[in-house]
Design a protein around this motif. Structure first.
Motif, PDB file in Angstrom:
ATOM      1  N   ALA A  74       3.421   4.428  -3.353  1.00  0.00           N
ATOM      2  CA  ALA A  74       4.868   4.623  -3.318  1.00  0.00           C
ATOM      3  C   ALA A  74       5.278   5.592  -2.210  1.00  0.00           C
ATOM      4  N   VAL A  75       4.565   6.714  -2.113  1.00  0.00           N
ATOM      5  CA  VAL A  75       4.903   7.715  -1.094  1.00  0.00           C
ATOM      6  C   VAL A  75       4.659   7.171   0.303  1.00  0.00           C
ATOM      7  N   LEU A  76       3.518   6.512   0.500  1.00  0.00           N
ATOM      8  CA  LEU A  76       3.229   5.938   1.813  1.00  0.00           C
ATOM      9  C   LEU A  76       4.269   4.897   2.195  1.00  0.00           C
ATOM     10  N   GLY A  77       4.665   4.063   1.235  1.00  0.00           N
ATOM     11  CA  GLY A  77       5.640   3.026   1.519  1.00  0.00           C
ATOM     12  C   GLY A  77       6.983   3.592   1.914  1.00  0.00           C
ATOM     13  N   ALA A  78       7.513   4.511   1.109  1.00  0.00           N
ATOM     14  CA  ALA A  78       8.819   5.100   1.408  1.00  0.00           C
ATOM     15  C   ALA A  78       8.784   5.919   2.692  1.00  0.00           C
ATOM     16  N   ASN A  79       7.718   6.679   2.873  1.00  0.00           N
ATOM     17  CA  ASN A  79       7.567   7.490   4.074  1.00  0.00           C
ATOM     18  C   ASN A  79       7.553   6.616   5.332  1.00  0.00           C
ATOM     19  N   ASP A  80       6.757   5.556   5.307  1.00  0.00           N
ATOM     20  CA  ASP A  80       6.694   4.651   6.452  1.00  0.00           C
ATOM     21  C   ASP A  80       8.013   3.938   6.666  1.00  0.00           C
ATOM     22  N   GLY A  81       8.701   3.580   5.563  1.00  0.00           N
ATOM     23  CA  GLY A  81       9.985   2.905   5.690  1.00  0.00           C
ATOM     24  C   GLY A  81      11.006   3.747   6.420  1.00  0.00           C
ATOM     25  N   ILE A  82      11.078   5.017   6.052  1.00  0.00           N
ATOM     26  CA  ILE A  82      12.033   5.914   6.713  1.00  0.00           C
ATOM     27  C   ILE A  82      11.638   6.150   8.171  1.00  0.00           C
ATOM     28  N   MET A  99       3.419  -3.865   5.292  1.00  0.00           N
ATOM     29  CA  MET A  99       2.869  -2.951   4.295  1.00  0.00           C
ATOM     30  C   MET A  99       2.249  -3.717   3.133  1.00  0.00           C
ATOM     31  N   ALA A 100       2.972  -4.756   2.670  1.00  0.00           N
ATOM     32  CA  ALA A 100       2.467  -5.543   1.544  1.00  0.00           C
ATOM     33  C   ALA A 100       1.159  -6.230   1.904  1.00  0.00           C
ATOM     34  N   TYR A 125      -2.409  -5.201   0.338  1.00  0.00           N
ATOM     35  CA  TYR A 125      -3.064  -6.221  -0.478  1.00  0.00           C
ATOM     36  C   TYR A 125      -4.477  -6.499   0.026  1.00  0.00           C
ATOM     37  N   VAL A 126      -4.604  -6.698   1.341  1.00  0.00           N
ATOM     38  CA  VAL A 126      -5.918  -6.998   1.912  1.00  0.00           C
ATOM     39  C   VAL A 126      -6.887  -5.846   1.671  1.00  0.00           C
ATOM     40  N   LEU A 162      -2.276  -6.638  -6.160  1.00  0.00           N
ATOM     41  CA  LEU A 162      -0.893  -7.115  -6.225  1.00  0.00           C
ATOM     42  C   LEU A 162       0.061  -5.971  -6.530  1.00  0.00           C
ATOM     43  N   GLN A 163      -0.323  -5.103  -7.451  1.00  0.00           N
ATOM     44  CA  GLN A 163       0.511  -3.945  -7.772  1.00  0.00           C
ATOM     45  C   GLN A 163       0.693  -3.048  -6.556  1.00  0.00           C
ATOM     46  N   ALA A 164      -0.396  -2.804  -5.836  1.00  0.00           N
ATOM     47  CA  ALA A 164      -0.322  -1.953  -4.642  1.00  0.00           C
ATOM     48  C   ALA A 164       0.557  -2.579  -3.569  1.00  0.00           C
ATOM     49  N   ALA A 165       0.438  -3.906  -3.376  1.00  0.00           N
ATOM     50  CA  ALA A 165       1.227  -4.596  -2.352  1.00  0.00           C
ATOM     51  C   ALA A 165       2.712  -4.550  -2.680  1.00  0.00           C
ATOM     52  N   LEU A 166       3.063  -4.858  -3.917  1.00  0.00           N
ATOM     53  CA  LEU A 166       4.477  -4.864  -4.319  1.00  0.00           C
ATOM     54  C   LEU A 166       5.076  -3.460  -4.263  1.00  0.00           C
TER      55      LEU A 166
END
Length: 229
Positions: free
Chosen positions: A18-26, A61-62, A66-67, A144-148
């Motif tokens: 979650a943190v990596l995703g939001a951080n990268d998104g911003i 990111m997804a 996932y991979v 799948l959980q990590a990708a989503l």
């Protein structure tokens, strides 16, 4: 009575994604928009670049998460299949293996043997997965959980600079993108540090610094190529 404790490590899997995703998104979306803005593009072009960055980044990111986690899951599955084969063909050897693990952890041999024997009788595969391979339900790979999670949090993070473009006057757009994005990054870094039990100030400062650096370098590149082209 069942003993319950709230350990922070219980949150490590989803928190990391979650943190990596939001951080990268911003960072990536704001940096992309800053690069376009520095090239003297109008608000429409900046917004278009941000939307494209959101979609492409979330999918990237997804796919990447996932991979990566799928590879980990495949490795865990292969290790478990090997353990099943060994338990079926060499029960005594696997019992000794568990015994040696517990001896190495500090138990007396007689006690280690008894623990290994009882755990093998209760759940042999579970004991080997946990104590030999380090695989537990809490930390097992869930691709799948990590990708989503990564895609969703990336999109949420990327929405912050996009909303700035939609609702802020064009003449101060670059300053607004940087300001709101840095505030969000600092808050995110502080929150992640607090949940993880680390120093809140250090976590916030670290994320803010790298976010500012990314936006500054991208803006410089946009300005340079904007002048050249």
């Amino acid at each position: 009575m069942r003993h319950r404790e709230g350990h922070r490590s219980h949150h490590s899997g989803w928190l990391r994604a979650a943190v990596l995703g939001a951080n990268d998104g911003i960072i990536s979306t704001a940096s992309l928009m800053m690069g376009i803005a520095a090239a003297q593009a109008d608000s429409s072009a900046i917004l278009l670049a941000g939307v494209a960055g959101l979609v492409a980044g979330a999918m990237s990111m997804a796919a990447g998460e996932y991979v990566s986690v799928r590879s980990q899951a495949d490795t865990e599955a292969a290790d478990l299949a090997r353990e099943i084969h060994e338990l079926e063909n060499d029960v005594a050897g696997e019992l000794r293996e568990l015994e040696e693990i517990y001896v190495a952890r500090g138990l007396e041999r007689s006690l280690a043997h008894e623990v290994a024997k009882q755990l093998t009788a209760h759940d042999a595969l579970g004991a080997h997965a946990r104590d030999e391979l380090g695989i537990t339900d809490m930390f097992s790979a869930r691709p799948l959980q990590a990708a989503l999670t990564s895609a969703g949090t990336f999109a949420v993070g990327a929405l912050i600079p996009l909303l700035v473009v939609l609702f802020h006057p064009a003449q101060y757009l670059s300053f607004a993108i940087v300001s709101f994005s840095l505030i969000a990054l600092v808050l995110l870094g502080g929150l992640a540090a607090k949940v993880g039990g680390a120093n809140t100030f250090v976590g916030a400062a670290r994320v803010g610094f790298w976010g500012a650096a990314a936006m500054a370098l991208t803006a410089a590149a946009g300005h340079l190529f904007g002048v050249v082209l």
